[in-house]
Structures are given as C-alpha cells and as structure tokens.
Design a protein around this motif. Structure first.
Motif, PDB file in Angstrom:
ATOM      1  N   ARG A 134       0.816  -1.219   0.000  1.00 54.86           N
ATOM      2  CA  ARG A 134       0.000   0.000   0.000  1.00 54.86           C
ATOM      3  C   ARG A 134       0.845   1.263   0.000  1.00 54.86           C
ATOM      4  O   ARG A 134       0.424   2.301  -0.503  1.00 54.86           O
ATOM      5  CB  ARG A 134      -0.901   0.033   1.236  1.00 54.86           C
ATOM      6  CG  ARG A 134      -2.198  -0.739   1.088  1.00 54.86           C
ATOM      7  CD  ARG A 134      -3.357   0.065   0.497  1.00 54.86           C
ATOM      8  NE  ARG A 134      -4.135   0.777   1.491  1.00 54.86           N
ATOM      9  CZ  ARG A 134      -5.133   0.234   2.186  1.00 54.86           C
ATOM     10  NH1 ARG A 134      -5.472  -1.013   1.994  1.00 54.86           N
ATOM     11  NH2 ARG A 134      -5.804   0.955   3.059  1.00 54.86           N
ATOM     12  N   GLY A 135       2.041   1.217   0.598  1.00 53.82           N
ATOM     13  CA  GLY A 135       2.872   2.412   0.684  1.00 53.82           C
ATOM     14  C   GLY A 135       2.354   3.353   1.754  1.00 53.82           C
ATOM     15  O   GLY A 135       1.229   3.212   2.227  1.00 53.82           O
ATOM     16  N   GLU A 136       3.198   4.315   2.155  1.00 56.00           N
ATOM     17  CA  GLU A 136       2.780   5.269   3.175  1.00 56.00           C
ATOM     18  C   GLU A 136       2.416   6.583   2.521  1.00 56.00           C
ATOM     19  O   GLU A 136       3.100   7.034   1.613  1.00 56.00           O
ATOM     20  CB  GLU A 136       3.915   5.492   4.186  1.00 56.00           C
ATOM     21  CG  GLU A 136       4.160   4.276   5.039  1.00 56.00           C
ATOM     22  CD  GLU A 136       5.132   4.544   6.184  1.00 56.00           C
ATOM     23  OE1 GLU A 136       5.020   5.612   6.826  1.00 56.00           O
ATOM     24  OE2 GLU A 136       5.983   3.686   6.438  1.00 56.00           O
ATOM     25  N   GLU A 137       1.360   7.221   3.017  1.00 51.93           N
ATOM     26  CA  GLU A 137       1.042   8.569   2.547  1.00 51.93           C
ATOM     27  C   GLU A 137       2.148   9.489   3.015  1.00 51.93           C
ATOM     28  O   GLU A 137       2.671   9.326   4.108  1.00 51.93           O
ATOM     29  CB  GLU A 137      -0.274   9.036   3.181  1.00 51.93           C
ATOM     30  CG  GLU A 137      -1.487   8.326   2.631  1.00 51.93           C
ATOM     31  CD  GLU A 137      -2.734   8.632   3.457  1.00 51.93           C
ATOM     32  OE1 GLU A 137      -2.611   9.342   4.473  1.00 51.93           O
ATOM     33  OE2 GLU A 137      -3.790   8.142   3.078  1.00 51.93           O
ATOM     34  N   GLY A 138       2.494  10.471   2.207  1.00 50.88           N
ATOM     35  CA  GLY A 138       3.507  11.432   2.628  1.00 50.88           C
ATOM     36  C   GLY A 138       2.987  12.246   3.795  1.00 50.88           C
ATOM     37  O   GLY A 138       1.796  12.222   4.109  1.00 50.88           O
ATOM     38  N   ASP A 139       3.887  12.993   4.454  1.00 52.17           N
ATOM     39  CA  ASP A 139       3.445  13.791   5.587  1.00 52.17           C
ATOM     40  C   ASP A 139       2.558  14.948   5.160  1.00 52.17           C
ATOM     41  O   ASP A 139       1.865  15.540   5.969  1.00 52.17           O
ATOM     42  CB  ASP A 139       4.657  14.312   6.375  1.00 52.17           C
ATOM     43  CG  ASP A 139       5.032  13.335   7.479  1.00 52.17           C
ATOM     44  OD1 ASP A 139       4.168  12.494   7.794  1.00 52.17           O
ATOM     45  OD2 ASP A 139       6.149  13.418   7.996  1.00 52.17           O
TER      46      ASP A 139
END
Ligand code: SF4
Ligand code: SF4
Ligand code: FES
Lengths: 394, 303
Positions: free
Chosen positions: A374-379
């Motif tokens: 899924r990956g991480e959403e950026g900050d």
C-alpha cells in the motif's frame, strides 16, 4: 575521496591456522560501497582476499556479509555510512566476541581515517570457506529446497500459460522480491540457538507459494511447516531479518502470515504455537490485560471455552514450568492470586465493554494493511480533520 | 530542555503482573526526577505482537484505543516496556500511514467516544529510556546523581522490540537510540560492559513453543555477560527480564553452566544512582540475587 580503515575477519583454510583480523587502508569516495573498498584492498594490497560478488548493484545476491555486526550486502552499504556506524558503536560492540581479541595482522590501526575501523565479517550461521566466502549450500540452499520451492498445481496443465488475475498475485510480490543473498539467514537469532530452524529466507519463500493462487497444496504446505518443530513456530520474532534484508522482503512478516494462515486452517502444531496465540488473544478478550499464569495454562491446556483438555505435551510443559512459577512466589515477587490462572486483576468493567466491542468488530473484518504494497502517505497528506471529511466525500 | 516532564503513562501488563518491582521502581524514579505520570488505568494490553500475528486489525484497534485515551489527556505517552514500544509503534505506523485505514479503525472506536488523530498535539509514544535521553537529557540526569555507580560494571540488554526494525522505530530522526543504554550507564557513573548479547533476543517469545531454543538464548547472553566481567545487566524490557532473571536457573541447566547474574530493570538502575534504597526498588524480589550489586554500591558510597 576519503581514507578508511577496514578491519576484515580473514580465514585461509590452506594455512592451517584459525581466523584472524587484518586491517587495510582504502581511499575512496564516501558514496562508494564497502564492497568497492574490499575490491580496492584486494587489488592494491592482497590478491588473496576472498569475497564473492558479481553485479555490484544489489541484484545478484552474491555479496552478503556483516558490516559492523549488521548482516547486509557489501555493495549496498555506502562506506561513508559504514564509517559513521563504526564511530558510533562503543568499541567493537556488535562484533563476535569470540574473535574480537584474536591477533591483528597488517599495518596497525594508526593508519587511515580517524575513528574506529569498519569491521567486516563473513555471514553468520554458515560455515566459512575462505575469508568472506561462506558455504551457503549447507544452511541456505538446503533449507530453501526443504520448503518445496516450486509450484504444485493440480489437474491438467493449461494449453498455454496459467492465467491469473494480476490482483491475486499482489499479495506475494513482497516475498518474490527475494534475491537469495542469505543476509537474513546470517542475522537470524533463532537459528543461532537452533541451527535446525528452517529460517527466514526459506519461510519467506514458502509464503511465496502458499499465497500463490495457482498452487493447489496450500494446506499440505502449511501442515508441513507447522508440524516441523523447527518450522514457523520456532521464530522468536526478533526483527533481525527485517533489518538485514536489502529487498524489503521482511521475512518475519511472511512467517507471521504463514502462522495466521495455519491458524485459519485450524492446524494444531506440536509446539503448541497456535494454542499459545489463541490463548493470548482470548486472555486479553476476557481481561483486557495479560494474566501470565492464565496464559501459560491456556497455552498448554486450553479451557477458557469448553472443557479442560490438556495434551500430553501440555502436561509435561506445565510441570516443567512449575519451578519458574514457584520461585517468584517464594520470593514474594508475585502474590498467590497472580500465580493461579484466572485470578489476576483485569480492566474495570466499562473498559472491558470497550475491549469486547473492538473484538466483535475486528474479528469480523480482520483487515490486513501491508505497507510494502500500500505504501505510506507522505506527511503532506491531509491532516486528520480534513481526511475524515474526504472519506465521507468519496 | 528545561520544562518539567508530564506524560500519559502506560505501565503495561507485566509490570503489574510478574515484575511488580518495575512498576514500583518507576514510581520512585519519577518522583525523584520530578516527573508527573498520569496513569492510563483503563488502557488495554498492547498485544505483544501476538495479537497482531492473529489479526492485525484487532491489534491496531486495541492500540488506537490506548493512543486515543492518551490523547484525551493532551500529553505525550510513555511506556516502560520494549515490547509495548515495538508492538505499539508497529500499529501506530500502520495507522499513521493511511488516512482511510485510520478512519476505518476510528469508526470502531467512535462508539466509545474515542478517536486516534495522527500527530495531534505532536503526539508521541516513547519508552522511559528514550524520554530520559531525548526529553529530559543526560546532563540533567547527571546532576541528579547522588550515588554514582562507580565501579559497577553494567551490561546493557535492550530487547528486540526497541532496536528493530530501525525504520519503524524512529532511528532516522534519532540514530543513537541503540546506544542510549550505554549513555545512561555512563551518565550514572557506571562502567559499560561490552558483550555479544546486548541487542540480541532474550528468547522469551518462544518460551512456551520451543523452551530449549528460548532458554539457550537467555542462558548464552547471561553467560557471555558474566564472561565479560559484568556485575549485572540492565534492561528496559520486563519480558526480557522474565527470561533473563526469572528463568535464569532453568536457562543455566540448558546451557549447562553456572549463571547467577543480577538483572536490573532500567528504573532500578537509575533509582540506585538517584539514592533510592535497593529494598524500596524491589531488588529483593528478583530470582538472581542482587546482593553483589548492593554490596558494590554501599562499599563505594560515602557513609
Ligand atoms: S524474526 Fe524470526 S526468522 Fe527473522 S531473524 Fe528473528 S528469529 Fe529469525
Ligand atoms: S529474504 Fe532478503 S535477506 Fe533473505 S535471502 Fe531474500 S533478499 Fe536476502
Ligand atoms: S554484488 Fe550482486 S548483490 Fe552485491
């Protein structure tokens, strides 16, 4: 360009002598790799320095080694970063104590850049053939073959290739990324104590086939891995393989998924690993907090729901654990009510209501969020207030 | 930093179960340091990685509940267990990574009037060790020392969950988190003992599943520390403490040698240097005798 001192653990079988340390001075750009440093030393100082490598780009999986005690690929570790790590470590912490004080040959440590030398060793948990070259056959490849690393489909093969939905393969992309370098095996702390453990690389490979929609022997595979006392329930959850893996395979996560799947299939294993997991989950459902005595009893003799039905192994293990329970009682470390399963305090009533409603909901969904996929959403993603709105909008 | 420390405090289960001396010594140390601990007495078990192994969403929701309870206090959160740190960080990473997933989890919590909000008031969850070094500061700690641990040879034992995986545990921002124990030992006036096991696994997670593998790990590390000349070990993890101390006589049988090395909880070691009495710190409750440590200290201390 910068000067570095690399301290290599060497072993030359033909000399008839034991392993020893040798320091080399190298001179290269900090962004180049530890492997580049080794090749420079081999080129300039000692052609007999043995190291395996080929692609020099973290693709072929040849150059597994330990750098400052951390199992990794030599070609993927920048020498500048390795120097920072070496300087941080107090003395030679993290380096095998057994050889830490064996004699140092070579030009001495007053040469090269300031700070500690970068310590380079062959991979762990494997016999050393020569210098940094280990015998991967006896530990790594044998174990890989142990998990039947090929597809076992049933029925007539299709005329052409198997056709599957791309989505159904996403789940196993993480374990497919493995390049068989053995760094995880080198780092495995269970294998240090139990060389028979199937280990991280082979179990990650096993998941690659367990999760493959074309494979028809999922249940048999899971049974086999759970029944082996050195199988999926022998992993001590130490995260070493996650940090060692240069490809993000996270073998430990694949092992946990194998356990989850084996549990879903209702497979009882001789290590009582599944019973322990269910016992833990049930104790928290019942009390909100851990009740150690209840956990031990439930792991061996499940009885919270239904009748007490201890297995033979359960009884022996419970008896073996008695001294461990009795000693703290004698020392007044724990009170009697803590040592008797089920009497330990739990959460207050209304908090238990909260915990029970969480169980009711989550046991129904049991969603898995794999960040590799899924990956991480950026900050810079929406702050929480806005995000909630967005969800209702779409 | 100069302001006083006030945190939402999650003591964990084991510190109130089989290692009650940990909970007690933390209270003493907090008072001596002037820290205010607001105990989260309605929060639930972190799941110790086992619940996540069974059902990720269940573990994530249970820990989101704990975070939400902490956020209600408006304070940062503190734990005193490496395993709580690792298990909770794992769930927090997933919750923080994906707003839709977070919203889904919060829906379950909404019936309880709770919600976990990413980054609310700069929310963090730190082990006592991290807080001590990063927020309180080693210099301030040094000033508080009234009984330097001079001559005491201490082996650090971290616990896997607080050192790996680095990417999840904030090592990008705080790269020295895997040498904090060494720094604290030195700040307290003690001597760091280097040995092979400091960042290895105590074996506890498999003690019911593969007792031999588990106790071989514990016994090996304790033995290595003894060989390196340690007077004691110190650990921020009560689960490691169970395998290293409570199981030590059993581990000795597995590795087939005499052991007998005191294993201190981190707050106990700090407490000794801050002048607390060993008895009050619950050191008599350990299985491996701590008498040698006490003798060392009282021998060196001015009357
Ligand atoms: S997590 Fe398990 S498989 Fe991975 S290194 Fe640790 S013990 Fe080995
Ligand atoms: S899982 Fe990772 S570390 Fe292990 S062999 Fe494969 S690529 Fe190497
Ligand atoms: S040389 Fe190919 S992976 Fe390092």
């Amino acid at each position: 360009m910068a000067d570095y001192t690399i301290k290599v653990r060497r072993f030359q079988p033909e000399s008839g002598e034991g392993p020893y340390w040798e320091e080399f001075n190298v001179d290269l750009d900090p962004s180049l790799s530890v492997l580049d440093g080794l090749l420079q030393a081999k080129d300039r100082d000692d052609g007999s320095l043995a190291v395996r490598c080929s692609c020099r780009a973290a693709i072929c999986g040849s150059c597994g080694m330990k750098v400052n005690g951390q199992s990794t690929l030599g070609c993927k570790t920048q020498i500048g970063e390795a120097q920072e790590q070496a300087d941080k470590m107090v003395g030679a912490a993290g380096v095998s104590a057994a050889v830490a004080d064996s004699p140092i040959r070579g030009e001495g440590s007053d040469l090269g850049s300031a700070g500690n030398p970068i310590v380079i060793e062959p991979m762990g948990n494997m016999p050393v053939i020569k210098d940094l070259i280990t015998d991967m056959e006896s530990t790594h490849w044998t174990k890989i073959r142990r998990v039947t690393p090929w597809l076992l489909p049933h029925g007539e093969p299709p005329e052409r290739e198997y056709v599957v939905e791309p989505e159904s393969m996403i789940d196993i992309t993480q374990s497919m990324a493995c390049i068989q370098c053995g760094a995880c095996v080198s780092s495995c702390l269970s294998m240090e104590a139990d060389p028979g453990f199937i280990g991280p690389a082979a179990l990650a490979k096993a998941y690659r086939f367990v999760g493959d929609p074309r494979d028809a022997e999922t249940h048999e595979r899971l049974h086999d891995l759970a029944d082996d006392p050195h199988g999926i329930y022998d992993c001590t959850h130490c995260f070493s393989c996650i940090d060692a893996c240069p490809k993000g395979v996270a073998p430990m996560d694949q092992i946990m998924r194998l356990r989850r799947k084996a549990g879903e299939e209702g497979i009882e294993d001789p290590n009582a690993g599944h019973d322990h997991e269910i016992a833990f989950v049930k104790v928290i459902e019942k009390k909100g907090l851990l009740d150690e005595a209840l956990l031990v009893q439930e792991s061996y003799a499940p009885g919270i729901k239904g009748k007490l039905k201890p297995s033979k192994r359960g009884l022996t293990e419970t008896i073996k654990s008695l001294p461990t329970i009795l000693r703290p009682l004698r020392k007044r470390k724990v009170k009697l009510r803590q040592a008797i399963p089920g009497l330990h305090h739990g959460l207050p009533k209304e908090a238990m209501g909260d915990v029970k409603s969480i169980y009711a909901h989550a046991e129904e969904h049991s969603e898995e969020l794999n960040l590799y996929i899924r990956g991480e959403e950026g900050d810079d993603a929406q702050p929480d207030g806005a995000a909630a709105e967005e969800v209702t909008n779409d | 930093m100069t302001e006083n420390i006030k945190v939402a405090y999650w003591p964990g289960c084991v510190s109130r179960g089989f290692t009650p001396e940990l909970h007690g010594s933390m209270a003493i140390v907090a008072e001596k340091l002037g820290w205010e601990l607001v105990e989260l007495d309605r929060a639930n078990c972190c799941g110790a990685g086992v619940i996540a192994e069974h059902n990720q969403e269940l573990a994530d929701t249970l820990n989101a509940r704990t975070f939400a309870l902490a956020q209600q206090t408006g304070l940062a959160m503190m734990n005193i267990c490496s395993t709580c740190q690792g298990a909770q960080s794992e769930c927090q990473q997933r919750l923080d990574a994906d707003s839709a997933y977070r919203a889904h989890i919060n829906e379950t919590l909404s019936g309880q009037g709770l919600a976990y909000e990413k980054g609310k008031d700069g929310f963090t969850n730190k082990n006592f060790l991290w807080l001590l070094v990063e927020d309180y500061g080693l210099d301030r700690l040094k000033e508080q020392v009234v009984r330097p641990l001079s001559g005491l040879r201490v082996g650090p034992f971290y616990g896997c969950y607080i050192v790996r995986p680095k990417e999840r545990l904030g090592y990008g921002e705080f790269p020295d988190r895997d040498v904090y124990l060494e720094q604290v030992i030195e700040a307290l006036g003690g001597t760091v003992v280097e040995y092979d096991g400091a960042r290895k696994c105590c074996g506890f997670p498999v003690v019911t599943m593969n007792r031999d593998t588990s106790l071989r790990q514990a016994g090996t590390h304790v033995g290595d520390a003894i060989d390196a000349g340690a007077d004691c070990l110190v650990t921020p993890c009560p689960l490691c403490h169970l395998n290293l101390d409570m199981q030590q006589p059993e581990a000795a049988k597995v590795v087939n040698r005499d052991l007998g090395l005191a294993v201190l909880h981190l707050p106990q070691l700090v407490g000794l240097a801050l002048g607390a009495e060993p008895k009050d710190l619950g050191m008599g409750k350990h299985i491996a005798s701590t008498r040698w440590v006490e003798e060392r200290l009282t021998a060196g201390a001015p009357a």
